[in-house]
Design an enzyme around this catalytic site. Structure first.
Site, PDB file in Angstrom:
ATOM      1  N   CYS A  58      17.230 -33.060 -26.819  1.00 53.82           N
ATOM      2  CA  CYS A  58      16.964 -34.223 -27.684  1.00 53.82           C
ATOM      3  C   CYS A  58      18.253 -35.021 -27.892  1.00 53.82           C
ATOM      4  CB  CYS A  58      16.399 -33.778 -29.036  1.00 53.82           C
ATOM      5  SG  CYS A  58      14.806 -32.926 -28.904  1.00 53.82           S
ATOM      6  N   CYS A 101      17.440 -29.108 -31.087  1.00 61.46           N
ATOM      7  CA  CYS A 101      17.073 -29.358 -29.691  1.00 61.46           C
ATOM      8  C   CYS A 101      18.211 -30.028 -28.916  1.00 61.46           C
ATOM      9  CB  CYS A 101      15.811 -30.216 -29.689  1.00 61.46           C
ATOM     10  SG  CYS A 101      15.407 -30.936 -28.116  1.00 61.46           S
TER      11      CYS A 101
END
Length: 113
Positions: free
Chosen positions: A38, A35
């Site tokens: 993230c 991700c």
């Protein structure tokens, strides 16, 4: 897992103890290695954890290695940020955001205590 400095990691096994039974509100980041956002929010979470120390816990949960909790709370995207208070989810936000915006979004969690 992309680790935010000063932010503890919880798992399917430790989630109920570390999050649901916590005395303070807990901000959980549902994250994953793949991700990109993230990675962007990791330093923000570290800063928020430091700034809110004593008022809120901040933890991370890897959705790939801990699918049980992610599925329990119907987490479909990463990062999903969820605030738990007294064992209940009280707020959910999806996506990375700057520190100032995140702190603003968390204010109502403290106001309603």
């Amino acid at each position: 897992m992309i680790h935010a400095e000063g932010v503890a990691e919880v798992t399917d096994t430790t989630f109920d103890t570390e999050v649901l039974a916590a005395d303070l509100p807990v901000l959980v980041e549902f994250t994953a290695d793949w991700c990109g956002p993230c990675r962007q929010i990791a330093p923000v979470l570290s800063a928020v954890a430091t700034e809110l120390a004593g008022r809120m816990e901040v933890v991370q949960l890897d959705i790939d290695t801990n699918p049980g909790i992610a599925s329990r709370y119907a987490v479909l995207s990463a990062p999903t940020l969820m605030v738990f208070r007294s064992g209940e989810p009280v707020k959910s936000m999806v996506g990375a955001r700057p520190k100032r915006r995140l702190l603003q979004e968390l204010e109502d969690v403290f106001e309603s205590v």
